[in-house]
Design an enzyme around this catalytic site. Structure first.
Site, PDB file in Angstrom:
ATOM      1  N   ASN A   1       0.639  -1.085   0.083  1.00  0.00           N
ATOM      2  CA  ASN A   1      -0.264  -0.068   0.179  1.00  0.00           C
ATOM      3  C   ASN A   1       0.494   1.250  -0.539  1.00  0.00           C
ATOM      4  O   ASN A   1       2.238   1.136   0.090  1.00  0.00           O
ATOM      5  CB  ASN A   1      -0.866  -0.122   1.314  1.00  0.00           C
ATOM      6  CG  ASN A   1      -1.946  -1.305   1.184  1.00  0.00           C
ATOM      7  OD1 ASN A   1      -2.629  -1.423   0.109  1.00  0.00           O
ATOM      8  ND2 ASN A   1      -1.857  -1.707   2.264  1.00  0.00           N
TER       9      ASN A   1
ATOM     10  N   CYS B   1     -11.243   0.518  -6.537  1.00  0.00           N
ATOM     11  CA  CYS B   1     -10.765  -0.798  -5.333  1.00  0.00           C
ATOM     12  C   CYS B   1     -11.351  -1.668  -6.555  1.00  0.00           C
ATOM     13  O   CYS B   1     -12.712  -1.938  -6.010  1.00  0.00           O
ATOM     14  CB  CYS B   1     -10.999  -0.940  -4.318  1.00  0.00           C
ATOM     15  SG  CYS B   1     -10.225  -2.279  -3.693  1.00  0.00           S
TER      16      CYS B   1
ATOM     17  N   ASN C   1      -8.917 -10.850   0.511  1.00  0.00           N
ATOM     18  CA  ASN C   1      -7.540  -9.135   1.457  1.00  0.00           C
ATOM     19  C   ASN C   1      -9.743  -8.995   2.343  1.00  0.00           C
ATOM     20  O   ASN C   1     -10.353  -8.687   1.791  1.00  0.00           O
ATOM     21  CB  ASN C   1      -7.295  -8.012   0.655  1.00  0.00           C
ATOM     22  CG  ASN C   1      -8.354  -7.578  -0.383  1.00  0.00           C
ATOM     23  OD1 ASN C   1      -9.053  -7.592  -0.609  1.00  0.00           O
ATOM     24  ND2 ASN C   1      -7.762  -6.274  -1.344  1.00  0.00           N
TER      25      ASN C   1
ATOM     26  N   CYS D   1      -5.033  -6.911  -4.840  1.00  0.00           N
ATOM     27  CA  CYS D   1      -5.422  -5.667  -5.189  1.00  0.00           C
ATOM     28  C   CYS D   1      -5.500  -5.896  -6.961  1.00  0.00           C
ATOM     29  O   CYS D   1      -5.187  -6.034  -8.174  1.00  0.00           O
ATOM     30  CB  CYS D   1      -3.906  -4.712  -5.277  1.00  0.00           C
ATOM     31  SG  CYS D   1      -5.091  -2.856  -6.138  1.00  0.00           S
TER      32      CYS D   1
END
Length: 314
Positions: A93, A253, A187, A102
């Site tokens: 990050n 995202c 995640n 991601c």
């Protein structure tokens, strides 16, 4: 791609001097990308934060190092069962903290590998990529990429099954805490449904929302407004903003879009579709649900990937 002459972020270790980088994004979710085919560049959390600083560095929501899986313990573990996952997406990050996965980043990662000549992937071809969230299969679909994000699951499954909500979220701009549903896409995510786009616009995400109970490793928080009507021509639609753990608000995202589709479909019931368009500030990503090879339901994320610039660290 625009070639920059040099970039000199403050406090960058001398060992990184001369290192080439690229800058890329997927629907506005942007990354600094570094190729490390020999596994010799160790970029620590402080250096990542400096490079991702939008005022004193290159700027990005995170940093991705492209490194052969054999050079990382996590990659070696994946190679034991997926020997074709040659490349590992070593992702941090923007604050330097490690992240499992991601969804926008893995698309940009594969696009970067192609641009650097590290892989050859024709349209329709697929590539297995190692991540800390497991092996992800990426298919090149013309100018875009589609990723099998793997199975989804509820973080607090008993609560979700019983009440369709498992936590409360407080955020600046919302008068009262809102119920939410926590979903893992490799995640953690916590999804909050809002009634109106005006309410979504009024929510301020400069600081991290408060989540109670918060998942063990923290969480990303998505605020979503389902479209009205929800479904058109068999495709569901929703609009989303997100506060990413360790980053802040981002323009997109990928894993968050998948989690948002999981939550909305769960709330909508058995008649909800398996195909979704999720509008984010940086564009639109597609989400589809399909039976996975492991007998579990998987999620596919699709969307663009762009390399916009490159340069050398001085």
């Amino acid at each position: 791609m625009n070639e920059a002459l040099a970039v000199t972020p403050e406090r960058t270790d001398s060992k990184l001097r001369g290192l080439r980088f690229s800058k890329g994004h997927g629907t506005g979710n942007d990354f600094v990308l570094v190729a490390d085919p020999s596994g010799v560049h160790t970029i620590d959390a402080g250096q990542v934060a400096t490079l991702c600083d939008r005022h004193r560095g290159i700027g990005g929501d995170g940093l991705i190092r492209a490194v052969p899986s054999r050079f990382l313990p996590e990659g070696q573990e994946l190679l034991a069962t997926s020997p074709d996952a040659e490349w590992f997406m070593d992702y941090r990050n923007g604050d330097g903290s490690l992240s499992e996965m991601c969804g926008n980043g893995v698309r940009v990662f594969v696009h970067f590998l192609i641009a650097e000549g590290l892989v050859d992937l024709p349209a329709g071809g697929s590539l297995n990529i190692g991540t800390r969230g497991g092996v992800k299969t990426v298919v090149r679909t013309g100018d875009d990429y589609a990723v099998d994000m793997g199975p989804w699951e509820f973080i607090f499954p008993g609560e979700a099954a019983a009440k369709a909500m498992d936590s409360l979220v407080s955020a600046d701009g919302l008068e009262v805490p809102r119920p939410a549903l926590s979903v893992s896409m490799g995640n953690p995510h916590t999804v909050v449904a809002l009634a109106e786009l005006s309410e979504l616009e009024a929510t301020r995400l400069f600081t991290a929302p408060d989540v109670d109970p918060v998942p063990a490793n923290g969480t990303n928080v998505e605020f979503v407004v389902p479209a009205d009507p929800l479904v058109h021509d068999g495709v569901g639609t929703a609009t989303m903003r997100v506060h990413e753990r360790g980053v802040g608000e981002t323009l997109s995202c990928g894993t968050g879009a998948c989690a948002a589709a999981v939550a909305i479909r769960h709330w909508a019931g058995t008649a909800a579709p398996d195909a979704w368009n999720i509008n984010v500030p940086g564009g639109v990503v597609g989400v589809k649900f399909f039976p996975g090879p492991d007998g579990r339901e998987h999620v596919e994320l699709s969307g663009p990937a762009v390399i916009v610039a490159g340069g050398t660290l001085s």
